[in-house]
Structures are given as structure tokens and as C-alpha cells.
Design a protein around this motif. Structure first.
Motif, PDB file in Angstrom:
ATOM      1  N   THR A 249       0.994  -1.368   0.199  1.00  0.00           N
ATOM      2  CA  THR A 249       0.059  -0.468   0.125  1.00  0.00           C
ATOM      3  C   THR A 249       0.727   1.693   0.082  1.00  0.00           C
ATOM      4  OG1 THR A 249      -1.463  -0.909   0.972  1.00  0.00           O
ATOM      5  CG2 THR A 249      -1.737   1.514   1.005  1.00  0.00           C
ATOM      6  N   ASP A 250       2.012   1.628   0.742  1.00  0.00           N
ATOM      7  CA  ASP A 250       3.111   2.763   1.408  1.00  0.00           C
ATOM      8  C   ASP A 250       4.155   2.671   0.189  1.00  0.00           C
ATOM      9  OD1 ASP A 250       0.823   4.069   2.042  1.00  0.00           O
ATOM     10  OD2 ASP A 250       0.614   2.972   4.000  1.00  0.00           O
ATOM     11  N   THR A 251       4.765   1.405  -0.141  1.00  0.00           N
ATOM     12  CA  THR A 251       5.615   0.889  -0.065  1.00  0.00           C
ATOM     13  C   THR A 251       6.453   2.259  -1.854  1.00  0.00           C
ATOM     14  OG1 THR A 251       7.323  -0.806  -1.218  1.00  0.00           O
ATOM     15  CG2 THR A 251       5.826  -0.994  -2.348  1.00  0.00           C
ATOM     16  N   LYS A 252       7.315   2.222  -1.848  1.00  0.00           N
ATOM     17  CA  LYS A 252       7.612   3.563  -2.436  1.00  0.00           C
ATOM     18  C   LYS A 252       9.106   2.598  -3.475  1.00  0.00           C
ATOM     19  CE  LYS A 252       6.423   7.344   0.060  1.00  0.00           C
ATOM     20  NZ  LYS A 252       5.344   7.107  -0.283  1.00  0.00           N
TER      21      LYS A 252
ATOM     22  N   GLN B  10       3.691  -9.712  -6.176  1.00  0.00           N
ATOM     23  CA  GLN B  10       4.900  -9.300  -5.522  1.00  0.00           C
ATOM     24  C   GLN B  10       5.676  -8.736  -6.676  1.00  0.00           C
ATOM     25  OE1 GLN B  10       5.582 -12.336  -3.659  1.00  0.00           O
ATOM     26  NE2 GLN B  10       6.944 -10.970  -4.059  1.00  0.00           N
ATOM     27  N   LEU B  11       6.307  -8.046  -5.671  1.00  0.00           N
ATOM     28  CA  LEU B  11       7.463  -7.109  -5.641  1.00  0.00           C
ATOM     29  C   LEU B  11       8.452  -7.345  -6.405  1.00  0.00           C
ATOM     30  CD1 LEU B  11       8.145  -3.817  -7.037  1.00  0.00           C
ATOM     31  CD2 LEU B  11       8.233  -3.424  -3.987  1.00  0.00           C
ATOM     32  N   GLN B  12       9.216  -7.164  -7.306  1.00  0.00           N
ATOM     33  CA  GLN B  12      10.596  -7.376  -8.011  1.00  0.00           C
ATOM     34  C   GLN B  12      11.570  -6.609  -7.543  1.00  0.00           C
ATOM     35  OE1 GLN B  12      10.649  -9.605 -11.627  1.00  0.00           O
ATOM     36  NE2 GLN B  12      13.193  -9.588 -11.100  1.00  0.00           N
TER      37      GLN B  12
ATOM     38  N   ARG C  82      -7.169   5.071 -11.861  1.00  0.00           N
ATOM     39  CA  ARG C  82      -6.114   5.211 -10.840  1.00  0.00           C
ATOM     40  C   ARG C  82      -6.670   3.068 -10.924  1.00  0.00           C
ATOM     41  NH1 ARG C  82      -8.900   3.746  -5.443  1.00  0.00           N
ATOM     42  NH2 ARG C  82     -10.815   4.955  -6.824  1.00  0.00           N
ATOM     43  N   TYR C  83      -5.650   2.171 -11.284  1.00  0.00           N
ATOM     44  CA  TYR C  83      -5.717   0.904 -11.122  1.00  0.00           C
ATOM     45  C   TYR C  83      -5.761   0.513  -9.385  1.00  0.00           C
ATOM     46  CZ  TYR C  83      -5.862   0.707 -15.792  1.00  0.00           C
ATOM     47  OH  TYR C  83      -5.381   0.508 -17.410  1.00  0.00           O
ATOM     48  N   CYS C  84      -6.675  -0.008  -8.868  1.00  0.00           N
ATOM     49  CA  CYS C  84      -6.668  -0.070  -7.313  1.00  0.00           C
ATOM     50  C   CYS C  84      -6.476  -1.405  -7.124  1.00  0.00           C
ATOM     51  CB  CYS C  84      -7.899   0.817  -7.197  1.00  0.00           C
ATOM     52  SG  CYS C  84      -8.122   0.223  -5.580  1.00  0.00           S
ATOM     53  N   ILE C  85      -4.601  -1.869  -6.827  1.00  0.00           N
ATOM     54  CA  ILE C  85      -5.372  -3.267  -6.660  1.00  0.00           C
ATOM     55  C   ILE C  85      -4.276  -3.946  -5.736  1.00  0.00           C
ATOM     56  CG2 ILE C  85      -3.267  -4.657  -8.164  1.00  0.00           C
ATOM     57  CD1 ILE C  85      -5.284  -3.698 -10.143  1.00  0.00           C
TER      58      ILE C  85
ATOM     59  N   SER D 118      -2.907   7.442  -3.890  1.00  0.00           N
ATOM     60  CA  SER D 118      -4.357   7.340  -3.711  1.00  0.00           C
ATOM     61  C   SER D 118      -4.824   7.814  -2.567  1.00  0.00           C
ATOM     62  CB  SER D 118      -5.436   6.718  -5.064  1.00  0.00           C
ATOM     63  OG  SER D 118      -4.940   5.745  -3.998  1.00  0.00           O
ATOM     64  N   HIS D 119      -4.002   6.856  -1.290  1.00  0.00           N
ATOM     65  CA  HIS D 119      -4.965   7.044  -0.168  1.00  0.00           C
ATOM     66  C   HIS D 119      -6.130   6.547   0.066  1.00  0.00           C
ATOM     67  CE1 HIS D 119      -1.760  10.138   1.043  1.00  0.00           C
ATOM     68  NE2 HIS D 119      -2.022  11.036  -0.073  1.00  0.00           N
ATOM     69  N   CYS D 120      -6.628   5.707  -1.087  1.00  0.00           N
ATOM     70  CA  CYS D 120      -7.551   4.462  -0.854  1.00  0.00           C
ATOM     71  C   CYS D 120      -7.292   3.728  -0.088  1.00  0.00           C
ATOM     72  CB  CYS D 120      -7.945   4.400  -1.999  1.00  0.00           C
ATOM     73  SG  CYS D 120      -6.795   2.824  -3.294  1.00  0.00           S
ATOM     74  N   GLY D 121      -6.279   3.625  -0.103  1.00  0.00           N
ATOM     75  CA  GLY D 121      -6.128   1.885   1.470  1.00  0.00           C
ATOM     76  C   GLY D 121      -5.242   0.827  -0.041  1.00  0.00           C
ATOM     77  N   TRP D 122      -5.418   0.494  -0.585  1.00  0.00           N
ATOM     78  CA  TRP D 122      -4.769  -0.221  -2.169  1.00  0.00           C
ATOM     79  C   TRP D 122      -3.502   0.098  -2.581  1.00  0.00           C
ATOM     80  CZ3 TRP D 122      -9.968   0.419  -0.773  1.00  0.00           C
ATOM     81  CH2 TRP D 122     -10.324  -0.358  -0.681  1.00  0.00           C
TER      82      TRP D 122
END
Length: 149
Positions: A54-57, A144-146, A135-138, A80-84
Motif C-alpha cells: 500500500t505505501d511502499t516506494k 509480488q514486487l521484484q 486509478r488501477y486499485c490493486i 491515492s490514499h484509498c487503502g490499496w
């Protein structure tokens, strides 16, 4: 542009390509945790603000947790501060969009193009400062982040 008609904002009909990753329900259940299976294969939704990404950069490529196909790049992620986790564009040909009228709403569902797993929804015209006005809310559990080193 996907399923959106710029004039009406309503989903347009589209032909879905066949998945390239095909597994039986039994195989999906064996590969995925119960929570992953519920979201990815049964179109569930994880609770807002609890997902891993959600918050990773972190700079990198977001892949489908079910099949490993590339879905999104960190350059298109925004707050987007939508939670996802939210993205303004998928990788080329990475997702399928289809009309979703469940829960008494008109939405556009987003699926992995490779395995047709449910990822979340895409929304248009919410005033976010993105190049696509999308906004693609996923669901984090679908990703899985690579990281890129």
C-alpha cells in the motif's frame, strides 16, 4: 483505454483472450495461500490499509502473485490514499478489463492477462493528477514486487 468510453465513462464490451497460464482449481489451491486464493481466484478483496505494498516506494516490477507475469512498474504507482496500491497504467498487454456489476455497482474489474486472476478494479475521472486519469486499485495480496537493484 480499456473498457472505458470517454464520453460516458461506462464499460464497453470486449473480447477476452484465453489465458496462457491454465491450472485446475486444485492446482491453484495448492499454489496459493487461502487468503491469496480467495482474492485472486474468487474475486475477493483484502481489507484497506493492511496490504504489503500500500505505501511502499521501492523501485521495481510488480508481478502477479499467482503466475509471475509482469503487471505494473513502480514508475506508475502513486499515492491515492484509498487503502490499496494504486497505479495509473499497467505494463503493455498485462491486464484484461471487464465489466463488474456485483455488489449493485458498475465497476471495471482488472484481471491478469496471463492467468485471468482477479487483481482489483480500475476507476476513471477521480481527479488524480496522473497522465491517464485512471486509478488501477490493486489488492497487495495479488502482487509480488521484484525490486530493481
Amino acid at each position: 483505454m480499456g473498457l472505458f468510453s470517454r464520453e460516458s465513462g461506462a464499460p464497453e464490451a470486449a473480447q477476452e483472450p484465453a489465458p496462457t497460464v491454465v491450472r485446475s482449481d486444485e492446482e491453484w489451491r495448492a499454489r496459493l495461500s487461502p487468503a491469496e486464493y480467495q482474492v485472486l481466484r474468487q474475486a475477493g478483496t483484502e481489507r484497506p490499509f493492511v496490504g504489503e505494498y500500500t505505501d511502499t516506494k521501492t523501485v521495481g516490477v510488480y508481478k502477479c502473485r499467482a503466475c509471475g507475469a509482469e503487471l505494473f512498474r513502480s514508475e506508475t504507482k502513486f499515492e491515492s490514499h484509498c487503502g490499496w496500491p494504486s497505479f495509473y497504467a499497467p505494463a503493455d498487454a498485462a491486464v484484461i478489463e471487464r465489466a463488474d456489476t456485483s455488489l449493485g455497482m458498475r465497476r471495471v474489474e482488472v484481471l491478469c492477462a496471463a492467468c485471468h486472476s482477479h487483481l482489483g478494479h480500475v476507476f476513471e475521472g477521480e481527479g488524480y493528477p496522473t497522465p491517464t486519469d485512471l486509478r488501477y486499485c490493486i489488492n497487495s495480496i495479488c502482487l509480488q514486487l521484484q525490486p530493481v537493484e
